[in-house]
Scaffold this active site. Sequence first.
Site, PDB file in Angstrom:
ATOM      1  N   ASP A 136       0.859  -1.181   0.000  1.00  0.00           N
ATOM      2  CA  ASP A 136       0.000   0.000   0.000  1.00  0.00           C
ATOM      3  C   ASP A 136       0.894   1.229   0.000  1.00  0.00           C
ATOM      4  O   ASP A 136       1.989   1.209   0.578  1.00  0.00           O
ATOM      5  CB  ASP A 136      -0.897   0.018   1.239  1.00  0.00           C
ATOM      6  N   ASP A 150      -7.188  -1.358  -4.512  1.00  0.00           N
ATOM      7  CA  ASP A 150      -8.241  -0.934  -3.591  1.00  0.00           C
ATOM      8  C   ASP A 150      -9.167   0.090  -4.256  1.00  0.00           C
ATOM      9  O   ASP A 150     -10.385   0.044  -4.073  1.00  0.00           O
ATOM     10  CB  ASP A 150      -7.646  -0.331  -2.324  1.00  0.00           C
TER      11      ASP A 150
END
Length: 188
Positions: A136, A150
């Site tokens: 991330d 995401d």
Amino acid sequence: MSEHPEAPAGATGGAGRRRVLLLAAGAALLVYVLDQLTKWWVVSTMALGQRTPVVEGLLWWQFIRNPGAAFSLGENVTWLFTVVMAVVSVVIVLTLRRVRSAGWALALGLVLGGALGNLTDRLLREPGFAVGHVVDFIAVPRFAIFNIADCGVVVGVGLVVLLTLLGRELDGTRTADRPAPEEEGSRG
């Protein structure tokens, strides 16, 4: 022209079905490739934990490895997220066989690309197969750090909610256009 404005022209035929499937595949591929390329860029150019401002106070890159879900929930059951993403991916692929709506194709394609992007991390990244940590790096104030996969999932699910609220079916028809089950039986 199709009788349903949401469905692409000729969606009931083979060519229309192929166009809808190509839209889903294109959306999934775009999200997946962008996700994997950006993760490759982050891993090869940033140190773990590094924070790089993009728009001062609003957006920055921050490299983390997330063993859990959003907000790092479920860090001790990484394998469960692997199973869930694999099942979701299979269900979407099976569902796409019935889709005749461009809106549904786009929505499911975005979710599929995102699920496959994060599933790839779970399967191939450290610490090991099926328990890998997701890369991330997109950070905004007072929110979880996330990635392109995401984004695909969130936008796709948002479209699914919108299509459902608008009463759009997988085939492009509206729920209100369909006869109630008791009406179908009385037509006999």
